[in-house]
Design an enzyme around this catalytic site. Sequence first.
Site, mmCIF file in Angstrom:
data_model
loop_
_atom_site.group_PDB
_atom_site.id
_atom_site.type_symbol
_atom_site.label_atom_id
_atom_site.label_comp_id
_atom_site.label_asym_id
_atom_site.label_seq_id
_atom_site.Cartn_x
_atom_site.Cartn_y
_atom_site.Cartn_z
ATOM 1 N N ARG A 60 49.370 22.279 68.456
ATOM 2 C CA ARG A 60 48.750 23.177 69.428
ATOM 3 C C ARG A 60 48.987 24.650 69.106
ATOM 4 O O ARG A 60 48.136 25.482 69.357
ATOM 5 C CB ARG A 60 49.302 22.850 70.809
ATOM 6 C CG ARG A 60 48.200 22.450 71.734
ATOM 7 C CD ARG A 60 48.628 22.181 73.126
ATOM 8 N NE ARG A 60 50.033 22.382 73.390
ATOM 9 C CZ ARG A 60 50.719 21.672 74.273
ATOM 10 N NH1 ARG A 60 50.134 20.715 74.931
ATOM 11 N NH2 ARG A 60 51.988 21.919 74.495
ATOM 12 N N LYS A 166 57.486 5.534 66.018
ATOM 13 C CA LYS A 166 57.943 4.830 67.207
ATOM 14 C C LYS A 166 58.070 5.795 68.378
ATOM 15 O O LYS A 166 58.175 6.991 68.108
ATOM 16 C CB LYS A 166 59.276 4.137 66.918
ATOM 17 C CG LYS A 166 60.458 5.116 66.756
ATOM 18 C CD LYS A 166 61.745 4.380 66.616
ATOM 19 C CE LYS A 166 62.583 4.446 67.850
ATOM 20 N NZ LYS A 166 63.359 5.669 68.015
ATOM 21 N N HIS A 196 61.850 3.629 60.415
ATOM 22 C CA HIS A 196 62.475 4.222 59.224
ATOM 23 C C HIS A 196 63.676 3.425 58.731
ATOM 24 O O HIS A 196 64.063 3.548 57.580
ATOM 25 C CB HIS A 196 62.795 5.704 59.433
ATOM 26 C CG HIS A 196 64.026 5.988 60.236
ATOM 27 N ND1 HIS A 196 64.051 5.936 61.594
ATOM 28 C CD2 HIS A 196 65.278 6.326 59.850
ATOM 29 C CE1 HIS A 196 65.271 6.236 62.016
ATOM 30 N NE2 HIS A 196 66.037 6.483 60.989
ATOM 31 N N LYS A 200 65.233 2.351 54.573
ATOM 32 C CA LYS A 200 66.557 2.687 54.028
ATOM 33 C C LYS A 200 66.833 1.785 52.831
ATOM 34 O O LYS A 200 66.605 0.575 52.883
ATOM 35 C CB LYS A 200 67.643 2.502 55.101
ATOM 36 C CG LYS A 200 67.599 3.586 56.182
ATOM 37 C CD LYS A 200 68.731 3.417 57.171
ATOM 38 C CE LYS A 200 68.539 4.285 58.398
ATOM 39 N NZ LYS A 200 68.975 5.673 58.266
ATOM 40 N N GLU A 234 76.612 5.731 66.642
ATOM 41 C CA GLU A 234 76.452 7.158 66.358
ATOM 42 C C GLU A 234 77.547 7.923 67.075
ATOM 43 O O GLU A 234 77.905 7.581 68.208
ATOM 44 C CB GLU A 234 75.083 7.640 66.841
ATOM 45 C CG GLU A 234 73.942 7.031 66.067
ATOM 46 C CD GLU A 234 72.615 7.595 66.490
ATOM 47 O OE1 GLU A 234 72.110 8.484 65.805
ATOM 48 O OE2 GLU A 234 72.084 7.160 67.525
ATOM 49 N N ASP A 253 65.465 2.542 72.362
ATOM 50 C CA ASP A 253 65.460 3.537 71.276
ATOM 51 C C ASP A 253 65.934 2.934 69.955
ATOM 52 O O ASP A 253 65.448 3.305 68.890
ATOM 53 C CB ASP A 253 66.376 4.707 71.680
ATOM 54 C CG ASP A 253 66.365 5.836 70.658
ATOM 55 O OD1 ASP A 253 65.258 6.242 70.245
ATOM 56 O OD2 ASP A 253 67.443 6.317 70.274
ATOM 57 N N HIS A 258 64.815 -0.679 65.432
ATOM 58 C CA HIS A 258 65.639 -0.644 64.220
ATOM 59 C C HIS A 258 66.536 -1.881 64.062
ATOM 60 O O HIS A 258 66.529 -2.537 63.025
ATOM 61 C CB HIS A 258 66.526 0.599 64.210
ATOM 62 C CG HIS A 258 65.780 1.892 64.348
ATOM 63 N ND1 HIS A 258 64.541 2.091 63.804
ATOM 64 C CD2 HIS A 258 66.100 3.056 64.967
ATOM 65 C CE1 HIS A 258 64.135 3.331 64.076
ATOM 66 N NE2 HIS A 258 65.062 3.930 64.790
ATOM 67 N N LYS A 358 75.491 5.961 71.592
ATOM 68 C CA LYS A 358 75.758 7.369 71.292
ATOM 69 C C LYS A 358 77.202 7.631 71.662
ATOM 70 O O LYS A 358 77.750 6.973 72.556
ATOM 71 C CB LYS A 358 74.862 8.271 72.149
ATOM 72 C CG LYS A 358 73.372 8.035 71.950
ATOM 73 C CD LYS A 358 72.843 8.734 70.726
ATOM 74 C CE LYS A 358 71.344 8.571 70.584
ATOM 75 N NZ LYS A 358 70.856 8.835 69.240
HETATM 76 C C1 BG6 Z 1 65.916 7.308 65.887
HETATM 77 C C2 BG6 Z 1 66.413 7.372 67.298
HETATM 78 O O1 BG6 Z 1 64.832 6.431 65.785
HETATM 79 O O2 BG6 Z 1 66.962 6.872 65.032
HETATM 80 C C3 BG6 Z 1 67.605 8.307 67.402
HETATM 81 O O3 BG6 Z 1 65.384 7.818 68.165
HETATM 82 C C4 BG6 Z 1 68.667 7.912 66.404
HETATM 83 O O4 BG6 Z 1 68.139 8.317 68.723
HETATM 84 C C5 BG6 Z 1 68.080 7.745 65.011
HETATM 85 O O5 BG6 Z 1 69.647 8.933 66.397
HETATM 86 C C6 BG6 Z 1 69.098 7.169 64.060
HETATM 87 O O6 BG6 Z 1 68.580 7.205 62.757
HETATM 88 P P1 BG6 Z 1 69.545 7.299 61.502
HETATM 89 O O7 BG6 Z 1 68.646 7.169 60.337
HETATM 90 O O8 BG6 Z 1 70.224 8.634 61.581
HETATM 91 O O9 BG6 Z 1 70.522 6.189 61.648
#
Ligand code: BG6
Length: 507
Positions: A60, A166, A196, A200, A234, A253, A258, A358
């Site tokens: 935008r 996502k 993603h 990896k 994390e 999430d 994942h 987290k």
């Molecule tokens: C994302 C989540 O898809 O993956 C995040 O939305 C998360 O909350 C992240 O921190 C983690 O990815 P990676 O590659 O750092 O493990």
Amino acid sequence: MPIENPFQDPLRFERRVPECAIAIFGAHGDLTSRKLMPALYRLAYDRRLSAGFAVIGISRTAMSDDQFREKMQESVKQFSEDTTFDADVWKAFASGLFYVAGDIGDAALYRNIGAKLAEVEQARHTGGNVLFYLSTQPSQYAAASQGLGAAGLGKGNGWRRLVVEKPFGHDLASARELSSRLHEVFQESDVYRIDHYLGKETVQNILAFRFGNGIFEPLWNRRYVNHVQITGAESIGVEGRGAYYQETGALADMIQNHLLQVMATIAMEPSASFHANSVRDERSKLLRSIHAMTPDEIRQNAVPGQYGPAKIGGEDVPGFRQEKGVDPQSQANTYAAVAFSVENWRWAGVPFYLRTGKRLPKRVTEIAIQFNPAPLAIFEDEDGPGSAPNLLIVRIQPEEGISLKFLSKRPGEGMTLRPVSMDFNYGSSFGERSPSAYETLLLDAVIGDPTLYTRQDMVEASWAVVEPIQNVWRETKFDFPNYAAGTWGPAAADEMLARRGHVWRKP
Ligand code: BG6
């Protein structure tokens, strides 16, 4: 059409970006700056881009092509973790960057995109091939795809594909609805849903480890495996994404996408070949074999958590409810642990414990496969029988590698056993840089290889097991916060495993 036979496709093995334009919706956003541009720049740096390559940033905010190039240069300098900034490479790369501003709901935007694509095709010889990349607010995915369709951009003289970030919906019904809206313009084989984690290097290596070797597969089943733990921990908090997290939560999430994809890769049946649909069929089949729990089962087998404030290393760390944009009474989960069971002949009765959170003590993603103990304990084990089970640990990040833990005789007198470890470490074994997940996945999408992308049936299968948990959690009032920042999650998650005689690993 996706390429079914990799042997007929030199691109897939040369792994070069063919002539094409990548049109990124959300070019002003975080993902473009942090991941997409550094990945594309790295491909340029490695001389993997063809001359006929261009990027069209769309968002935008009004910007000229040059302003966009400048902003992207800053991003590449800031976020290219392991790639030096080379002014000549950048100059050549930046000459292929363009920008179009507009509103996703406005038909004029798509006319402008069409005009820019035509201009770029003439000037850069992109062959009419376009990869549209949706990295906007998820609520705008359908509108963007419809806008492209209405302007006739879903088809062209080259290939047209759509990459979608996502989350794919927020439950089963919305995931289906989104797919059907996208399918009005792009057929399923041209829709690339990105996860993603599948890009990896270490997750891809699970396939190599399992199916490139003959020695592990015979052990890979309920006769030998006691249980599996998949951890995606994390140490960071919600990092300015409080409002998003409050809506989404850790279960949706991280686990819905994942960690369930990682579980599918570890637990799927061997694929008959390395063709995209062959691999994806097996992943999908595994996801569809996960038991969708009843509310009573969920109360026994799923634990949500939310971090509270704490002092870590002398510093005050806020709790989730104190984060910006978060309701002080929020019931959102920043931690989730689930015991899944797989209803097939290979895995019946073997728990798959998935957890994510987290503000846990460290950033670590790993899979730990615990094997059954020896049938008879004839030796003395230092810490008592069963205290050090045989474990195969696949470390996804950081310190990527694989370890096998077993008991060994302690030197000296007597037969006392002690746990030892046999380690494979990516860094020291290969001594080469691993490409980032986004480099791998972007390259796959432009080559037309969807092996590492999730298909509609997989997304739906994941929601089918996650949504019932979400529903129960939404109806329950939890006594949050239930873990302090910097600890390994709520006590209830330990109790969940203890009921089955298991304990969480402390990686
Ligand atoms: C994302 C989540 O898809 O993956 C995040 O939305 C998360 O909350 C992240 O921190 C983690 O990815 P990676 O590659 O750092 O493990």
